[in-house]
Design an enzyme around this catalytic site. Structure first.
Site, PDB file in Angstrom:
ATOM      1  N   ASP A  37       0.846  -1.180   0.000  1.00  0.00           N
ATOM      2  CA  ASP A  37       0.000   0.000   0.000  1.00  0.00           C
ATOM      3  C   ASP A  37       0.884   1.233   0.000  1.00  0.00           C
ATOM      4  OD1 ASP A  37      -1.990   2.112   0.741  1.00  0.00           O
ATOM      5  OD2 ASP A  37      -3.284   0.358   0.981  1.00  0.00           O
ATOM      6  N   ASN A  99      -5.546  -5.145  -6.211  1.00  0.00           N
ATOM      7  CA  ASN A  99      -6.671  -4.443  -5.591  1.00  0.00           C
ATOM      8  C   ASN A  99      -6.476  -2.927  -5.532  1.00  0.00           C
ATOM      9  OD1 ASN A  99      -9.080  -4.306  -3.570  1.00  0.00           O
ATOM     10  ND2 ASN A  99      -7.382  -3.371  -2.452  1.00  0.00           N
ATOM     11  N   TYR A 171     -12.319   5.907 -14.432  1.00  0.00           N
ATOM     12  CA  TYR A 171     -12.410   4.736 -13.564  1.00  0.00           C
ATOM     13  C   TYR A 171     -13.122   3.579 -14.272  1.00  0.00           C
ATOM     14  CZ  TYR A 171     -13.703   2.057  -9.343  1.00  0.00           C
ATOM     15  OH  TYR A 171     -13.885   1.085  -8.395  1.00  0.00           O
ATOM     16  N   LYS A 175     -11.559  -0.061 -15.282  1.00  0.00           N
ATOM     17  CA  LYS A 175     -12.119  -1.291 -14.739  1.00  0.00           C
ATOM     18  C   LYS A 175     -12.616  -2.231 -15.842  1.00  0.00           C
ATOM     19  CE  LYS A 175     -11.499  -0.680 -10.328  1.00  0.00           C
ATOM     20  NZ  LYS A 175     -10.491  -1.513  -9.616  1.00  0.00           N
ATOM     21  N   THR A 205     -16.055   1.443   1.316  1.00  0.00           N
ATOM     22  CA  THR A 205     -14.633   1.751   1.383  1.00  0.00           C
ATOM     23  C   THR A 205     -14.456   3.258   1.324  1.00  0.00           C
ATOM     24  OG1 THR A 205     -14.259   1.781  -1.012  1.00  0.00           O
ATOM     25  CG2 THR A 205     -14.156  -0.375   0.080  1.00  0.00           C
TER      26      THR A 205
END
Length: 289
Positions: A37, A99, A171, A175, A205
């Site tokens: 991360d 992820n 985005y 994706k 999230t």
């Protein structure tokens, strides 16, 4: 005995949210985990080693094995260092969970080049870069005569598949690209003993709480004791199954939300018109409507 005893996993974007849950579950089932991360903000700016290290500390405190990594997966070399670290620290790599992601929402008419490039880089290039380095590692092992059994789980999104969202052209495009990348990689890597699947998760999230038009839904409080359909913990068991050597699935994309798991099927032929000769504009207009 854990389901993943003796295996080594990388989870990108694992400092918070869905990625954190993946890392915790894999570690609880015996995997040694590299917790990646960068620690940036929702838009990818800034760095902070704290989130990755916090997850590592949590895993180690529970008796598991983990190390932190803060490389930027949007950089080809950073993704390479991540894979190299897994092999150096734990001797192998068996599982890659892609992820990591950011948001820089904007409508098409007003989006800047930087907003476009940053999101494509972290999501689509980040997936491709990690996948490239892991695939090269597994290919080399396979070519050396080893019996490879590895798994990749990518992270697509409803926004790029079945639920396009205004204001997320960057985005959604990234994706959708990840879903296609998954299917291509599954075809290419099967010969080396690697399965590749993807999920399109819907969960609470930092990113979904910041998504216009959706934040109120995800922010709703769930009474104590009731099933939290938007908990990121609901996503991890699906990812763990797709990463399990006993699973035979590859080239699949699954929407996952709460208690629902749905297979997503990509572009396919619906109604078709045909002509025995060259098309004219009027013919097309008359028959397509």
């Amino acid at each position: 005995m854990g389901r993943f005893d003796g295996t080594v996993a990388i989870v990108t974007g694992a400092g918070r949210g869905i990625g954190r849950e993946h890392a915790l579950l894999l570690a609880a089932e015996g995997a040694s985990v590299v917790v990646n991360d960068l620690g940036g903000a929702n838009d990818g700016t800034g760095t902070d080693a704290g989130p990755a290290q916090d997850v590592v500390d949590e895993i180690v405190a529970a008796g598991g094995r983990a190390v932190a990594n803060t490389d930027n997966v949007a950089q080809w070399a950073g993704a390479g260092r991540l894979v190299d670290q897994a092999v150096a620290e734990f001797g192998r790599l068996d599982i890659l969970i892609n992820n990591a992601g950011i948001l820089r929402d904007a409508f098409i008419a007003g989006i800047t080049e930087d907003q476009w490039d940053a999101v494509i880089a972290v999501h689509l290039k980040g997936h491709a870069a990690c996948l490239h380095h892991a695939a090269a590692y597994w290919k080399a092992r396979s070519k050396a005569g080893e019996d490879v059994s590895a798994a990749v789980v990518n992270t697509a999104s409803a926004s790029g598949t079945f639920m396009p969202n205004a204001g997320q052209a960057n985005y959604g495009a990234a994706k959708a690209g990840i879903a296609a990348l998954t299917q291509v990689a599954a075809e290419e890597l099967e010969r080396y003993g690697v399965r590749v699947n993807a999920i399109a998760p819907i969960a609470r999230t930092r990113l979904t709480l910041a998504t216009p038009g959706m934040s109120a839904l995800f922010a709703e409080e769930v009474p104590e004791g009731e099933f939290d359909a938007f908990s990121p913990a609901n996503i991890a068991p699906v990812v763990a199954y797709l990463a399990d050597p006993n699973s035979k699935l590859t080239g699949k994309v699954f929407a996952v939300q709460g208690g629902a798991i749905s297979e997503l099927i990509g572009w396919h032929t619906a109604d078709a018109i045909e002509s025995d000769g060259p098309w004219t504009i009027d013919d097309v207009a008359a028959r397509l409507g």
